[in-house]
Design a protein around this motif. Structure first.
Motif, PDB file in Angstrom:
ATOM      1  N   UNK A 194       0.806  -1.224   0.000  1.00  0.00           N
ATOM      2  CA  UNK A 194       0.000   0.000   0.000  1.00  0.00           C
ATOM      3  C   UNK A 194       0.839   1.275   0.000  1.00  0.00           C
ATOM      4  N   UNK A 195       1.923   1.300   0.767  1.00  0.00           N
ATOM      5  CA  UNK A 195       2.736   2.516   0.801  1.00  0.00           C
ATOM      6  C   UNK A 195       4.009   2.353   1.597  1.00  0.00           C
ATOM      7  N   UNK A 196       4.925   3.285   1.364  1.00  0.00           N
ATOM      8  CA  UNK A 196       6.223   3.278   2.035  1.00  0.00           C
ATOM      9  C   UNK A 196       6.696   4.715   2.105  1.00  0.00           C
ATOM     10  N   UNK A 197       6.973   5.224   3.333  1.00  0.00           N
ATOM     11  CA  UNK A 197       7.268   6.626   3.520  1.00  0.00           C
ATOM     12  C   UNK A 197       8.440   6.825   4.488  1.00  0.00           C
ATOM     13  N   UNK A 198       9.114   7.952   4.338  1.00  0.00           N
ATOM     14  CA  UNK A 198      10.120   8.387   5.294  1.00  0.00           C
ATOM     15  C   UNK A 198       9.390   8.940   6.509  1.00  0.00           C
ATOM     16  N   UNK A 199       9.891   8.610   7.724  1.00  0.00           N
ATOM     17  CA  UNK A 199       9.264   9.108   8.942  1.00  0.00           C
ATOM     18  C   UNK A 199      10.170  10.104   9.663  1.00  0.00           C
ATOM     19  N   UNK A 200      11.362   9.649  10.093  1.00  0.00           N
ATOM     20  CA  UNK A 200      12.258  10.551  10.819  1.00  0.00           C
ATOM     21  C   UNK A 200      13.658   9.959  10.914  1.00  0.00           C
TER      22      UNK A 200
END
Length: 190
Positions: free
Chosen positions: A140-146
């Motif tokens: 579904x998704x893959x994102x940078x967090x911190x």
């Protein structure tokens, strides 16, 4: 009497201007399908409605630059030719919804030097999800967090479309060792 006629004329005028709302129809073999329920652009064949989500293959690129550390993070989400199918009947029409799967290209650079350049697919997480879930889910998704200390935290989700059934995870990349660590997300939002 004159006042009554003056009131009656605008009323009749309004009633005569009211247009009769007609429903356009599409004939499909032996059944008639109401246009309000079926988008004309969607394919209808033998009382079947087939749609892709998203409708076209797409590429979405997210870039993050952390200037204080001179780190570049690039995540490119690419639609694949594979998809998960959801079928159901509604008003005598067989609906086939095809949810496209995705892969995520992760590129991390520090001081213009490539630390990691890899492609992540849902199959990379089979140990965490199991084979059965892989069969019914999409990436579904893959994102940078911190970034904390020397660890880059990324967030990902593999899910069964149109349900709350998902595997949400934090994906940690250690800048010094170049190793990944996966932790199941316990955030109640997901």
């Amino acid at each position: 009497m004159r006042v009554q006629i003056l009131i009656l004329i605008p009323l009749l005028s309004l009633l005569s201007c009211k247009s009769e709302q007609k429903s356009n129809t599409i004939t499909s073999d032996s059944k008639v399908v109401d246009e309000k329920k079926v988008n004309i652009k969607e394919q209808t064949k033998n009382d079947t409605l087939e749609r892709f989500f998203p409708s076209e293959k797409e590429i979405i690129k997210n870039d993050t630059l952390i200037q204080m550390r001179n780190i570049e993070i690039e995540i490119t989400r690419n639609s694949l030719d594979s998809y998960i199918v959801n079928e159901f009947d509604s008003d005598g029409i067989k609906n086939i919804q095809k949810y496209r799967d995705f892969e995520n290209h992760l590129l991390i650079k520090k001081d213009s030097k490539v630390l990691i350049d890899t492609i992540l697919k849902k199959e990379n997480f089979i140990e965490n999800t199991g084979k059965e879930f892989q069969y019914i889910s999409i990436f579904h998704g893959y994102w940078f967090n911190e970034i904390k200390d020397n660890r880059i935290e990324l967030f990902g989700m593999i899910s069964k479309p149109e349900t709350d059934y998902s595997f949400a995870f934090q994906h940690f990349f250690d800048i010094n060792t170049g190793e990944f660590e996966i932790k199941k997300s316990i955030d109640e939002e997901y």
